[in-house]
Design an enzyme around this catalytic site. Structure first.
Site, PDB file in Angstrom:
ATOM      1  N   LYS A 256       0.502   9.193  -4.248  1.00 57.53           N
ATOM      2  CA  LYS A 256       1.042   7.773  -4.166  1.00 57.53           C
ATOM      3  C   LYS A 256       2.456   7.828  -4.731  1.00 57.53           C
ATOM      4  O   LYS A 256       2.536   8.040  -5.748  1.00 57.53           O
ATOM      5  CB  LYS A 256       0.163   6.716  -4.665  1.00 57.53           C
ATOM      6  CG  LYS A 256       0.607   5.362  -4.951  1.00 57.53           C
ATOM      7  CD  LYS A 256      -0.453   4.450  -5.681  1.00 57.53           C
ATOM      8  CE  LYS A 256       0.191   3.029  -5.891  1.00 57.53           C
ATOM      9  NZ  LYS A 256      -0.584   2.109  -6.715  1.00 57.53           N
ATOM     10  N   ASP A 261       5.904  -1.204  -8.683  1.00 58.47           N
ATOM     11  CA  ASP A 261       5.195  -2.290  -8.350  1.00 58.47           C
ATOM     12  C   ASP A 261       5.124  -3.462  -9.006  1.00 58.47           C
ATOM     13  O   ASP A 261       4.842  -3.857 -10.149  1.00 58.47           O
ATOM     14  CB  ASP A 261       3.889  -1.573  -8.430  1.00 58.47           C
ATOM     15  CG  ASP A 261       2.774  -2.286  -7.689  1.00 58.47           C
ATOM     16  OD1 ASP A 261       2.854  -3.092  -7.194  1.00 58.47           O
ATOM     17  OD2 ASP A 261       1.487  -1.900  -8.154  1.00 58.47           O
ATOM     18  N   LYS A 268       2.361  -9.508 -10.211  1.00 59.73           N
ATOM     19  CA  LYS A 268       1.629  -9.078 -11.603  1.00 59.73           C
ATOM     20  C   LYS A 268       2.249  -9.956 -12.711  1.00 59.73           C
ATOM     21  O   LYS A 268       3.303 -10.584 -12.648  1.00 59.73           O
ATOM     22  CB  LYS A 268       2.351  -7.688 -12.205  1.00 59.73           C
ATOM     23  CG  LYS A 268       1.468  -6.474 -10.988  1.00 59.73           C
ATOM     24  CD  LYS A 268       2.066  -5.152 -11.715  1.00 59.73           C
ATOM     25  CE  LYS A 268       1.382  -4.042 -10.779  1.00 59.73           C
ATOM     26  NZ  LYS A 268       0.027  -4.050 -10.865  1.00 59.73           N
ATOM     27  N   ASP A 279       4.347   4.021 -11.234  1.00 63.37           N
ATOM     28  CA  ASP A 279       3.289   3.926 -10.058  1.00 63.37           C
ATOM     29  C   ASP A 279       3.621   5.045  -9.042  1.00 63.37           C
ATOM     30  O   ASP A 279       2.989   4.989  -8.094  1.00 63.37           O
ATOM     31  CB  ASP A 279       3.238   2.420  -9.405  1.00 63.37           C
ATOM     32  CG  ASP A 279       1.976   2.088  -8.863  1.00 63.37           C
ATOM     33  OD1 ASP A 279       0.876   2.769  -9.258  1.00 63.37           O
ATOM     34  OD2 ASP A 279       1.943   1.187  -8.223  1.00 63.37           O
ATOM     35  N   ASP A 338      -1.075  -6.815  -4.326  1.00 64.22           N
ATOM     36  CA  ASP A 338      -1.117  -5.927  -5.280  1.00 64.22           C
ATOM     37  C   ASP A 338      -2.110  -4.698  -5.061  1.00 64.22           C
ATOM     38  O   ASP A 338      -1.785  -3.751  -5.863  1.00 64.22           O
ATOM     39  CB  ASP A 338      -1.412  -6.571  -6.842  1.00 64.22           C
ATOM     40  CG  ASP A 338      -0.906  -5.670  -7.663  1.00 64.22           C
ATOM     41  OD1 ASP A 338      -0.305  -4.542  -7.857  1.00 64.22           O
ATOM     42  OD2 ASP A 338      -1.289  -5.918  -9.087  1.00 64.22           O
ATOM     43  N   GLU A 340      -1.648  -2.346  -2.885  1.00 67.06           N
ATOM     44  CA  GLU A 340      -0.741  -1.786  -1.852  1.00 67.06           C
ATOM     45  C   GLU A 340      -0.974  -0.299  -1.972  1.00 67.06           C
ATOM     46  O   GLU A 340      -0.702   0.330  -1.015  1.00 67.06           O
ATOM     47  CB  GLU A 340       0.650  -2.240  -2.227  1.00 67.06           C
ATOM     48  CG  GLU A 340       1.235  -1.446  -3.462  1.00 67.06           C
ATOM     49  CD  GLU A 340       0.830  -1.430  -4.600  1.00 67.06           C
ATOM     50  OE1 GLU A 340       0.249  -2.337  -4.885  1.00 67.06           O
ATOM     51  OE2 GLU A 340       1.015  -0.250  -5.562  1.00 67.06           O
ATOM     52  N   ARG A 342      -3.656   1.688  -1.795  1.00 69.89           N
ATOM     53  CA  ARG A 342      -4.611   2.007  -0.917  1.00 69.89           C
ATOM     54  C   ARG A 342      -4.134   2.263   0.547  1.00 69.89           C
ATOM     55  O   ARG A 342      -4.405   2.599   1.536  1.00 69.89           O
ATOM     56  CB  ARG A 342      -5.811   1.301  -1.023  1.00 69.89           C
ATOM     57  CG  ARG A 342      -5.871  -0.026  -0.780  1.00 69.89           C
ATOM     58  CD  ARG A 342      -7.161  -0.803  -1.206  1.00 69.89           C
ATOM     59  NE  ARG A 342      -6.842  -0.855  -2.834  1.00 69.89           N
ATOM     60  CZ  ARG A 342      -7.692  -1.452  -3.486  1.00 69.89           C
ATOM     61  NH1 ARG A 342      -9.031  -1.999  -3.314  1.00 69.89           N
ATOM     62  NH2 ARG A 342      -7.526  -1.700  -4.894  1.00 69.89           N
TER      63      ARG A 342
HETATM   64 ZN   LIG Z   1      -0.203  -2.690  -7.219  1.00 73.50          ZN
END
Ligand SMILES: [Zn+2]
Length: 491
Positions: A256, A261, A268, A279, A338, A340, A342
C-alpha cells in the site's frame, strides 16, 4: 556505516574501541569472556560492578596497540542466549558508542557454537546496523553522531552471513527513510523514482510505471477514484526481480502506497492525520525487500506491485455513498473515503492476479486502526487463504522479531461488506474492522494463494526502543526478505 569482517585479530584496524562480549555464566562473581577462537588471551579484566547482564555496557580505559579503550558488552546468560538477546546487546553497544561520540570499533563476535550460528550472528549484526540510524530533516544533524566504522572480528565462514545481514538492514534503513520523509517529498512519483533507481542499480530488476492517465484507461477504477482529490497523480508501480530465471515460480508482493492520507471527504481528525505520511509503509517494505533480494542475489523471482496515491481533498474527490467500478469489474459502494487502502489494494491485487501469473500474493499495508486496537504495536495481523502460507510468514516473523498474529476469516462476517447499491461496500462497521478489511481484499485475489499483512500498528513508533527508532522502523523488509529466502522458491 562501513562494516567489514576481519579474520585475523592482529590485522584489525585502528579504532576508538575494542568490544569484548562478556557472558554471565550464572554465578554472580564469574564472567565468561566470549572471545572468538582466534582472539588472544586478555588475562584478567577488571570488571568492577559490571555483571555481564544482557545489553549492559562498561568502558575500561586499558589501551591496546590499536584502541584507546575496551568496551565490555554484556550478553546475559550464555546457555539461555537467543538471537534476539544478541540484537538487543549489540543495539545497546551502538547506543553507548553514539552517546560517547565513538565513531569506530573492532567488535569480537561472540562464540556461537550451534547449528543455528548464522541466525545468532545475523541478529548480532542487525542490532548494530539497525540501531545506527536517525532520521534527520534536511541539514539538521543527528542528536548523537552515527558510528562510521565497525570491523567484526570473526571466522572466515562468517563473512558472507555478516554481509547479507548488513545488506538486509541497509534496505530496512532505506525503507525507514521513505516512511519518515515528508509527504510532500515522498509522492507517488517519488516512489516510482526510487523503483526506477533500483532498476538502474540491478540488472535483474525491471520497472514499469503507469501514470494516472494509464490507470484510468486500464480500468483501475478504485485506484483512480481515490487519487482524484489530489494534485499529485497516482502511479501503479510494478518492480520485478528475477533471481531464478530458470524457474517459473514467482511471488508477488503488493504494498500500500498512500503517500498521505487525509481521509478524503470523510476527513480524519487533526491528531489522526499528523502521522499519515507513514501510510505508505507497505510500499516502502516491498521496495526494501526487493532491494535486499537484488543486492544479495537471492535466487527467487519476486514482483512488487505498488498502488501509489495521496488520499486528499479537492473538487474532484471521490464521494461517500457513490459507487465505483474496480479493475476486476466488481462495483464498490464507498461507505467511508478513509477506507481507501483496501480500494487501491483491491485493484492492485486483481491487476497482479490477471497479468503477472503469481504463484503467491502477499499484500502488506497500514490498513486499519482496528488492528492497532487488537494487537498493539508489537504484532502485525496476518490473514491468509491457507494456513501453510500464514505459518510460513509467521515463521519468518519469529526469526526477524517482526511478529505476526493470525486473524480469522469467518464466513459469518461476509454480510458486513454487502451493499444494496453495488457488489461490495468498503466498510463494515466497527466490530472486527481489521478482519472485515482483509475479507474485502479476499474478494479480489481471483483464486491465487494470498496473504494479507496489516502493519498499521507496527510501522511507526512513538518512542525509540532498542534498535527501533522513534518514527518509522522499516517493519516488513526483514520479514519479507526472510520469507522469500526460506519459501520464495517452489521446491
Ligand atoms: Zn485512510
Amino acid at each position: 556505516m562501513k562494516v567489514t569482517t576481519v579474520k585475523d585479530f592482529q590485522k584489525r584496524p585502528v579504532a576508538d574501541a575494542l568490544v569484548v562480549p562478556v557472558a554471565n555464566d550464572g554465578e554472580q562473581t564469574t564472567l565468561t569472556l566470549s572471545l572468538g577462537d582466534d582472539a588472544p588471551e586478555f588475562g584478567s579484566i577488571s570488571v568492577g560492578d559490571f555483571k555481564g547482564k544482557n545489553a549492559e555496557v562498561a568502558t575500561e580505559y586499558a589501551p591496546t596497540d590499536r584502541e584507546p579503550r575496551t568496551l565490555l558488552l554484556g550478553l546475559g546468560l550464555l546457555n539461555e542466549l537467543t538471537p534476539h538477546d544478541l540484537r538487543l546487546a549489540s543495539a545497546a553497544l551502538i547506543k553507548t558508542m553514539r552517546k560517547a561520540h565513538l565513531r569506530s570499533a573492532n567488535v569480537i563476535v561472540p562464540p556461537l557454537d550451534s547449528e543455528f550460528r548464522s541466525y545468532f550472528l545475523s541478529a548480532f549484526v542487525e542490532g548494530v546496523v539497525l540501531a545506527n540510524y536517525e532520521y534527520t530533516v534536511r541539514d539538521k544533524g543527528p542528536k548523537h553522531p552515527l558510528v562510521e566504522q565497525i570491523a567484526f572480528i570473526a571466522h572466515g565462514d562468517d563473512e558472507a552471513v555478516i554481509a547479507e545481514a548488513v545488506t538486509v538492514c541497509e534496505a530496512t534503513l532505506f525503507a525507514r527513510d521513505l516512511v519518515n520523509g515528508n509527504a510532500d517529498d515522498i509522492t507517488p512519483e517519488a516512489l516510482a523514482y526510487h523503483a526506477r533507481q533500483l532498476a538502474k542499480d540491478y540488472a535483474a530488476v525491471k520497472v514499469t510505471v503507469m501514470d494516472e492517465v494509464a490507470i484510468a484507461k486500464e480500468g483501475l477504477g478504485l485506484l483512480h477514484a481515490v487519487s482524484r482529490g489530489a494534485d499529485k497523480g497516482a502511479r501503479l508501480i510494478t518492480i520485478a526481480y528475477t533471481g531464478a530465471p530458470e524457474s517459473d515460480y514467482r511471488t508477488v508482493l503488493v504494498g500500500k502506497g498512500v503517500t498521505f492520507d487525509s481521509g478524503g471527504l470523510d476527513l480524519k481528525t487533526a491528531a489522526g492525520m499528523e502521522k499519515m505520511r507513514s501510510d505508505m509503509g507497505g510500499a516502502a517494505a516491498v521496495l526494501g525487500a526487493i532491494r535486499a533480494a537484488a543486492e544479495v542475489g537471492l535466487e527467487v523471482n519476486v514482483t512488487g506491485v505498488i498502488p501509489a496515491t495521496e488520499n486528499s481533498i479537492g473538487p474532484a474527490s471521490y464521494k461517500p455513498g457513490d459507487v465505483y467500478r474496480s479493475y476486476s469489474g466488481k462495483t464498490v459502494e464507498i461507505g467511508n473515503t478513509d477506507a481507501e487502502g483496501r480500494l487501491i489494494l483491491a485493484d492492485a491485487l486483481s491487476y497482479a492476479a490477471k497479468n503477472l501469473k503469481p504463484d503467491v500474493m502477499i499484500d502488506i499495508a497500514t490498513l486499519t486502526g482496528a488492528v492497532m486496537i487488537a494487537l498493539g504495536d508489537e504484532f502485525a495481523g496476518v490473514m491468509a487463504s491457507d494456513h501453510v502460507l500464514s505459518d510460513e510468514l509467521m515463521h519468518a516473523g519469529r526469526i526477524t522479531n517482526e511478529f505476526l498474529w493470525p486473524l480469522p476469516m469467518p464466513q459469518e462476517y461476509e454480510s458486513k461488506i454487502e451493499s444494496d447499491r453495488a457488489d461490495l461496500k468498503n466498510t463494515g462497521g466497527k466490530g472486527g474492522a481489521a478482519i472485515v478489511a482483509g475479507m474485502f481484499l479476499a474478494e479480489f485475489v481471483d483464486g491465487v494463494p494470498w496473504a494479507h499483512l496489516d502493519i498499521a500498528g507496527v510501522r511507526f513508533r512513538e518512542e525509540a526502543k532498542s534498535y527501533l527508532p522513534k518514527g518509522a522502523n522499516g517493519f516488513g523488509v526483514r520479514l519479507l526478505y526472510q520469507y522469500l529466502k526460506d519459501f520464495g522458491e517452489d521446491i
